[in-house]
Design an enzyme around this catalytic site. Structure first.
Site, mmCIF file in Angstrom:
data_model
loop_
_atom_site.group_PDB
_atom_site.id
_atom_site.type_symbol
_atom_site.label_atom_id
_atom_site.label_comp_id
_atom_site.label_asym_id
_atom_site.label_seq_id
_atom_site.Cartn_x
_atom_site.Cartn_y
_atom_site.Cartn_z
ATOM 1 N N ASN A 1 -71.241 31.450 -18.804
ATOM 2 C CA ASN A 1 -72.072 32.231 -19.754
ATOM 3 C C ASN A 1 -71.599 33.781 -19.800
ATOM 4 O O ASN A 1 -71.771 34.385 -18.730
ATOM 5 C CB ASN A 1 -73.691 32.251 -19.204
ATOM 6 N N HIS B 1 -77.305 30.087 -27.536
ATOM 7 C CA HIS B 1 -76.246 30.846 -26.872
ATOM 8 C C HIS B 1 -74.789 30.234 -26.865
ATOM 9 O O HIS B 1 -74.889 28.872 -26.963
ATOM 10 C CB HIS B 1 -76.659 30.843 -25.522
ATOM 11 N N CYS C 1 -72.989 37.087 -28.743
ATOM 12 C CA CYS C 1 -72.475 36.319 -27.433
ATOM 13 C C CYS C 1 -71.239 35.564 -28.054
ATOM 14 O O CYS C 1 -70.421 35.064 -27.327
ATOM 15 C CB CYS C 1 -73.342 35.395 -26.969
#
Length: 719
Positions: free
Chosen positions: A283, A259, A105
């Site tokens: 996100n 994250h 990510c």
């Protein structure tokens, strides 16, 4: 050995003049245009021989050839599982980047941020590529790697499992620029799996060539909103991370801990008479969003004017959302900002621009990997760079100040207002090179950092060449970075105008790694690596010509016999006896081996033998070299520390640059990082032979000889 006014100097010239850091280089030597033309001519789609579609490209552990996750993987071109593949559908946007199962990510959040700036994205993803006109199964991308832009070519075979892309995908299922960019990054580092886990700034830097900072919100958040607003206005790439000590998990408010998120915008609104600072985040997973205050469904939006609400709020489950600054500070731990270089931004409209210096280096065990403790005996051996800050920052009109309210974020704080002391703000960035690629071999990032020392005017002239440990304690430490096991360690330093010494180091002496050091400032500065000019004192080349003791001359004649010259084995026997008195001063016998004796014949004799007058000269050298060696053999162990080889060579009259000293240290030290007498003799004889050969081509035996770097290394190392 006393130095003479005469000197033989080797001046190195760049045989590749004109090759700058900004010049595009072909990764693996592969030219996109040449490959594409050849494939179109042959009618065969490109298959990349340097990154074959197979198990090794996937990974080495969790994605290794025998792993569960690698089972059932097929490598397919987009047209084999998609009806109408496109490289780009209309315009590239942040919704094009959706995460797969790789756990990268950090990379995808950076790519999502990049889509906000079409000019930056066009540098990374060159236009004119598609699956229709001139399609040949080959695509290319441009990525920055440690001071150079690399053009990376890939074929379009992608890992597919159960009919779906394993890794990154676009929200528009027939768009493939993002999966192919991910493949190019995987190729650059060796496999997809090495992309698992990382920091967003690492990808930011590789996409832009900029310099990345990490802001730790738990330490101080004052001035953050202003810093973010100005960073985004200057086209900096910005991200945030919610740290976790138990992997990734979703909170009740819809955030994913552990994250990486992109910060894509800031805005101030009024809720009644209260000013509210909002941040827009994205996100990479896309479907998981913040559900707290100012989320898409929050009733607070209804209190805003319609025009403002419509401009800011887009109700869509796309992973993008707004949240208030105070909530952001409660849930996030770090912010990453990547400030862009002048090469990417272009000239400043105000005519100022950025000033950047880039240096490549390496820490080598036994030579310049001296550890991070300034009081340690080996700290002085670390690479050293002299930084001169010439102009103080300009005055800043920003009201909101904080640790990031200065240059590169909320403007530059200056000296004028209130009689403040003039300061120069500079970003120092230390990057470990190629460590991600080494993960497959079980290696990871080392813990590294740097110190900044102020050099007073009275010591300035002493820092033109590497200095010994005797001088470093006289310097005051002006700043230091934290020690970190990240690829990039960056520190924003606020220093007075003057001269400084920057010393990058690993945490532990003896750790080896390649590094890149960069210096960024908006005001003028100079930066140079501390290094020696390659030279030798003429007196050290002439050597002493001492009369031999009667017993030594008689021994020579006995061994030489009728030939009147010694061969290598006879010279070894003679030196074994002649050096006998030195054994009383050391616990280790000072033997000269047969191979070294053969080398001495090459340097001082006729190649295969040594006449008496040649031995007389050699013996004078040996006595001087022995005296120098004894000085550095402080514990009388018969060896010296390899970190001190440079100082011993200086004492012998040889001044060498960092590259050559590193080569010689690696060649002549043993596994315990020690240099014994025989190795020292071999090294000094080697250098004497080189410089004597060079001096023969100079008028009077002294002066300057110009060689290319390649010619010099071939001569100096006999390669």
């Amino acid at each position: 050995m006393a130095s003479s006014s005469g000197r033989v100097t080797i001046q190195l010239v760049d045989e590749e003049a004109g090759v700058g850091a900004g010049r595009l280089q072909l990764f693996r030597g592969q030219s996109y245009e040449a490959i594409r033309a050849a494939c179109l001519d042959s009618g065969i789609l490109f298959r990349d021989p340097y990154f074959p579609a197979g198990p090794d490209a996937l990974g080495y552990d969790q994605l290794g050839p025998d792993s569960e996750k690698a089972k059932g993987v097929k490598w397919m071109r987009p047209h084999e599982f998609c009806a109408e593949p496109k490289f780009i559908c209309e315009d590239m946007s942040r919704t094009d980047v959706c995460q797969g199962s790789l756990g990268n990510c950090w990379f995808l959040a950076a790519a999502a941020s990049l889509t906000l700036y079409p000019r930056l994205l066009r540098r990374v993803v060159p236009p004119g590529q598609d699956f229709q006109h001139g399609y040949a199964g080959v695509f290319h991308f441009q990525l920055w790697q440690f001071g150079r832009w690399m053009d990376v070519v890939v074929d379009d075979r992608l890992p597919v499992r159960e009919g779906k892309l394993m890794f990154v995908r676009s929200e528009q299922r027939n768009e493939f620029w993002a999966p192919l960019l991910e493949k190019a990054y995987a190729k650059l580092h060796g496999s997809y799996e090495v992309m698992r886990g990382g920091h967003m700034n690492e990808a930011f830097v590789d996409f832009t060539g900029g310099v990345g900072e990490v802001l730790y919100l738990r330490q101080n958040s004052m001035g953050l909103f202003s810093a973010l607003r100005h960073a985004l206005a200057k086209e900096s790439l910005v991200g945030a991370t919610a740290l976790s000590d138990r992997g990734e998990y979703r909170t009740e408010e819809g955030l994913v801990k552990g994250h990486a998120y992109s910060i894509t915008g800031t805005h101030k609104v009024f809720l009644g008479f209260t000013k509210v600072r909002l941040l827009r985040l994205r996100n990479p997973w896309g479907c998981v969003e913040w559900t707290g205050a100012w989320s898409d469904s929050c009733p607070r939006w209804d209190t805003l004017p319609t025009e403002c609400r419509d401009a800011l709020l887009v109700k869509k489950e796309d992973g993008e959302f707004w949240m208030e600054l105070r909530d952001f500070l409660l849930h996030f731990d770090t912010v990453q900002i990547c400030s862009l270089s002048p090469e990417v931004l272009g000239p400043s409209p105000e005519g100022g621009g950025w000033h950047v210096h880039t240096f490549q280096g390496r820490w080598v065990r036994g030579f310049n990997s001296g550890g991070s403790q300034p009081n340690a005996e080996t700290f002085w051996t670390n690479p050293q760079f002299r930084l001169t800050l010439l102009e103080p920052d300009e005055e800043d009109d920003e009201d909101e100040e904080g640790p990031w309210g200065g240059w590169g974020a909320a403007g530059a704080r200056g000296p004028a207002r209130g009689g403040r002391t003039p300061k120069c703000t500079v970003l120092l960035s230390l990057i470990q090179r190629n460590r991600r690629r080494l993960r497959a071999k079980g290696l990871t990032y080392l813990t590294v950092g740097f110190h900044v020392f102020q050099i007073p005017e009275e010591l300035l002239g002493l820092w033109d060449s590497p200095r010994s440990h005797a001088l470093l304690p006289r310097l005051l430490r002006a700043d230091r970075s934290p020690l970190s096991a990240r690829r990039d360690v960056t520190r924003r330093c606020c220093l007075r105008p003057g001269h400084y010494l920057v010393v990058p180091s690993t945490a532990h002496a003896g750790d080896e790694a390649d590094f890149t050091l960069r210096v960024f400032s908006e005001r003028r500065h100079t930066a140079v690596e501390i290094d020696d000019v390659i030279s030798a004192d003429l007196q050290s080349l002439q050597g002493p010509y001492l009369p031999l003791e009667l017993g030594l001359e008689q021994l020579f004649q006995e061994l030489a016999g009728e030939e009147e010259e010694l061969n290598a084995s006879q010279l070894q026997a003679l030196l074994s006896i002649a050096l006998e008195p030195a054994r009383a001063h050391t616990s280790t016998p000072r033997e000269i081996g047969l191979r070294t004796c053969e080398q001495l014949l090459q340097c001082f004799g006729h190649g295969q033998s040594l006449a008496l007058h040649h031995f007389q000269q050699l013996w004078g050298y040996l006595l001087e070299w022995q005296a120098i060696f004894n000085k550095f053999d402080e514990d009388t162990s018969g060896t010296m520390n390899s970190y001190e080889l440079r100082l011993a060579l200086n004492a012998a009259g040889f001044h060498l640059n960092n590259q050559l000293t590193q080569t010689l240290t690696s060649r002549y030290r043993d596994s315990r990082l020690r240099v014994d007498f025989e190795r020292f003799v071999s090294c000094v004889a080697h250098l004497t032979c080189i410089f004597c050969h060079c001096s023969q081509h100079l008028d009077g035996g002294e002066g300057v000889i110009c060689l290319t770097h390649r010619q010099w290394m071939e001569v100096a190392t006999f390669s």
